[in-house]
Write a protein that holds these residues in place. Structure first.
Motif, PDB file in Angstrom:
ATOM      1  N   GLU A  24      29.270  22.417  37.954  1.00 45.39           N
ATOM      2  CA  GLU A  24      29.687  23.753  38.366  1.00 45.39           C
ATOM      3  C   GLU A  24      30.772  24.259  37.429  1.00 45.39           C
ATOM      4  OE1 GLU A  24      31.493  26.044  42.328  1.00 45.39           O
ATOM      5  OE2 GLU A  24      30.573  24.058  42.502  1.00 45.39           O
ATOM      6  N   TYR A  25      30.645  25.508  37.035  1.00 40.98           N
ATOM      7  CA  TYR A  25      31.625  26.171  36.174  1.00 40.98           C
ATOM      8  C   TYR A  25      31.997  27.511  36.794  1.00 40.98           C
ATOM      9  CZ  TYR A  25      29.784  22.899  32.666  1.00 40.98           C
ATOM     10  OH  TYR A  25      29.375  21.768  32.001  1.00 40.98           O
ATOM     11  N   ASP A  26      33.140  28.008  36.392  1.00 39.21           N
ATOM     12  CA  ASP A  26      33.477  29.380  36.772  1.00 39.21           C
ATOM     13  C   ASP A  26      32.653  30.358  35.934  1.00 39.21           C
ATOM     14  OD1 ASP A  26      35.588  28.700  38.650  1.00 39.21           O
ATOM     15  OD2 ASP A  26      36.788  28.155  36.901  1.00 39.21           O
ATOM     16  N   ILE A  28      29.770  30.618  32.565  1.00 35.64           N
ATOM     17  CA  ILE A  28      28.895  30.057  31.538  1.00 35.64           C
ATOM     18  C   ILE A  28      28.628  31.148  30.510  1.00 35.64           C
ATOM     19  CG2 ILE A  28      26.673  29.019  30.996  1.00 35.64           C
ATOM     20  CD1 ILE A  28      26.550  27.897  33.787  1.00 35.64           C
ATOM     21  N   ARG A  49      37.095  27.352  34.337  1.00 31.68           N
ATOM     22  CA  ARG A  49      36.192  26.287  33.886  1.00 31.68           C
ATOM     23  C   ARG A  49      35.016  26.947  33.172  1.00 31.68           C
ATOM     24  NH1 ARG A  49      34.642  23.877  39.466  1.00 31.68           N
ATOM     25  NH2 ARG A  49      34.600  26.143  39.806  1.00 31.68           N
ATOM     26  N   THR A  50      34.901  26.688  31.879  1.00 30.94           N
ATOM     27  CA  THR A  50      33.974  27.452  31.051  1.00 30.94           C
ATOM     28  C   THR A  50      33.048  26.531  30.271  1.00 30.94           C
ATOM     29  OG1 THR A  50      35.648  29.191  30.787  1.00 30.94           O
ATOM     30  CG2 THR A  50      33.793  29.205  29.234  1.00 30.94           C
ATOM     31  N   ALA A  51      31.764  26.864  30.277  1.00 30.56           N
ATOM     32  CA  ALA A  51      30.781  26.160  29.450  1.00 30.56           C
ATOM     33  C   ALA A  51      30.231  27.121  28.411  1.00 30.56           C
ATOM     34  CB  ALA A  51      29.648  25.614  30.308  1.00 30.56           C
ATOM     35  N   SER A 137      33.695  23.463  27.717  1.00 34.69           N
ATOM     36  CA  SER A 137      32.687  22.406  27.733  1.00 34.69           C
ATOM     37  C   SER A 137      31.540  22.842  26.821  1.00 34.69           C
ATOM     38  CB  SER A 137      32.175  22.169  29.156  1.00 34.69           C
ATOM     39  OG  SER A 137      31.113  21.241  29.162  1.00 34.69           O
ATOM     40  N   ALA A 169      27.464  28.681  38.606  1.00 31.97           N
ATOM     41  CA  ALA A 169      28.581  29.418  38.011  1.00 31.97           C
ATOM     42  C   ALA A 169      28.924  30.614  38.885  1.00 31.97           C
ATOM     43  CB  ALA A 169      28.234  29.876  36.599  1.00 31.97           C
TER      44      ALA A 169
END
Length: 446
Positions: A24-26, A28, A49-51, A137, A169
């Motif tokens: 899980e990300y905030d 993407i 939180r970033t991918a 990430s 996300a």
């Protein structure tokens, strides 16, 4: 080649069960090019939180894989107009010996003189470092396969070497250059009936330009054209040989889908090989060889989103300050024609610096998705100007910051407070246009 509009979704995959969600990300971000890298770094620096999802094994997009390694333009009329994270990438590259900065206080006679030649390896390594330092990430060698909206977020299926995996996300940023995620989510896109040609960047050697007879070169070239063994170029072949690069316009290609992109790549390589084969018939060029060719054909145009606002040519060339202007762009209208082998270029009048509105980054009706880079909302002529790398970096930083604010507030991307967005962009070093009071009053009527 047919253009058109796209608004329908592909067959939907069901929302996965909780145990099938791998992470899980905030936020993407899709696409690790000029726009995507700046968006991801900005979102992560804002504490989210970033991918960052990238189909290749290297960051940089067109700058690295297509070897268009001369980003610009960051300055206009002797003044810097794009700074922030994109400029930080350039400065870090220069500090490591990967770029030499020109004297920006001097207004050049040709706009391209303020483009910055970067070493592709150093540049890509800087992107790695800045992303990791920010806490992004990195998800290389992956692509989006499906997107589903749930009650508690957005679910994204990524496909990679180990198959398909689901992630959750809050907000998404489409920086694919082709509005791929926009299409997956069913938002409207538009594409011209004819698309601009592509270019396969290359370097050639193994010959002495001084030993070549221009008249004999022209004769061989014209004979090859008549025999269908070469394609006509808008460039002067003798100047190409002096420069050590075959300039190309790869016509009638479409980079918007995997199958048509495959055809574009094959056509570009075939055109380069045919040109080299023809040139080897010229006395003095018998040992001519391709010493480098980019891994991808550079694509100038595919899909553009149908956004909440559309940047048209008149707004761009007039320097209109949008009521929700969030960044500048600076480059002439630069439409490479699909026929005639020429460029329609319109230089900006002295002192004119175009602006881009936040609403041009929002697909119509979107709550969870922002778009940055080449495919933001605009007509073909304006898009031919603001598709360049510095402008993509600027819109990337805007999208990353706006996505972070929307995720933090748990609100639609359309409801991000403009004042807060502008304030946060400036806090992270971006240059934000001054919006006249009269423009602020017109914000909801434009």
């Amino acid at each position: 080649m047919n253009g058109g509009h796209s608004g329908g979704r592909a067959a939907a995959l069901p929302i996965p069960a909780a145990q099938d969600v791998h992470g899980e990300y905030d936020i993407i971000v899709f696409g690790g090019g000029s726009a995507g890298c700046t968006a991801a770094i900005q979102a992560a620096r804002a504490g989210k939180r970033t991918a960052l999802v990238e189909k290749n094994g290297i960051l940089g997009g067109t700058t690295t894989v297509a070897s268009v390694n001369f980003p610009g333009l960051f300055h206009a009329w002797g003044k810097q107009i794009i700074r922030g994270i994109g400029w930080e990438i350039i400065e870090r590259t220069a500090e490591l010996g990967g770029a030499t900065l020109p004297d920006f206080s001097v207004v050049p006679d040709r706009h391209w003189r303020h483009q910055i030649l970067v070493n592709r390896f150093v540049y890509s390594a800087v992107l790695d470092r800045l992303c990791l330092e920010a806490g992004v990430s990195l998800r290389l060698h992956e692509m989006p396969a499906a997107v589903q909206r749930g009650k508690d977020g957005v679910y994204v299926a990524l496909v990679g070497k180990s198959g398909l995996k689901w992630f959750k996300a809050s907000k998404l940023v489409d920086a694919t250059g082709d509005a791929d995620v926009t299409g997956l989510m069913g938002y409207p896109r538009c594409k011209g009936e004819q698309l601009q040609p592509g270019t396969l960047i290359n370097d050639i050697g193994g010959y002495d330009p001084a030993a070549i007879d221009p008249a004999e070169l022209k004769r061989v070239y014209e004979d090859a054209l008549r025999a269908g063994e070469a394609v006509r170029s808008r460039f002067d072949m003798y100047n190409d040989l002096k420069a050590g690069r075959i300039n190309m316009h790869v016509q009638d290609i479409d980079g918007s889908e995997s199958q048509t992109r495959t055809l574009a790549e094959v056509k570009a390589r075939r055109q380069l090989l045919d040109t080299v084969t023809m040139l080897r018939r010229v006395p003095g060029c018998e040992r001519l060889e391709v010493r480098y060719a980019a891994g991808e054909c550079g694509i100038r145009e595919t899909w553009r989103i149908d956004g909440e606002a559309v940047v048209d040519e008149n707004c761009y060339v007039s320097g209109y300050v949008w009521p929700d202007a969030v960044c500048y762009s600076f480059y002439p209208i630069d439409l490479h024609h699909h026929s005639g082998y020429h460029i329609e270029q319109k230089v900006l009048a002295p002192g004119i610096v175009p602006t881009l509105p936040y609403r041009a980054l929002i697909p119509k009706g979107s709550d969870d998705l922002l778009v940055a880079g080449r495919c933001v909302s605009g007509d073909r002529m304006a898009n031919s100007a603001f598709r360049v790398q510095a402008s993509c970096m600027a819109t990337g930083q805007v999208a990353g910051m706006a996505a972070a604010i929307a995720a933090g507030r748990n609100c639609s991307v359309r409801d991000v407070p403009l004042a807060e967005l502008r304030e946060q962009l400036e806090r992270f070093g971006a240059i934000v246009p001054d919006v006249p009071v009269v423009a602020n009053k017109r914000q909801h009527s434009d």
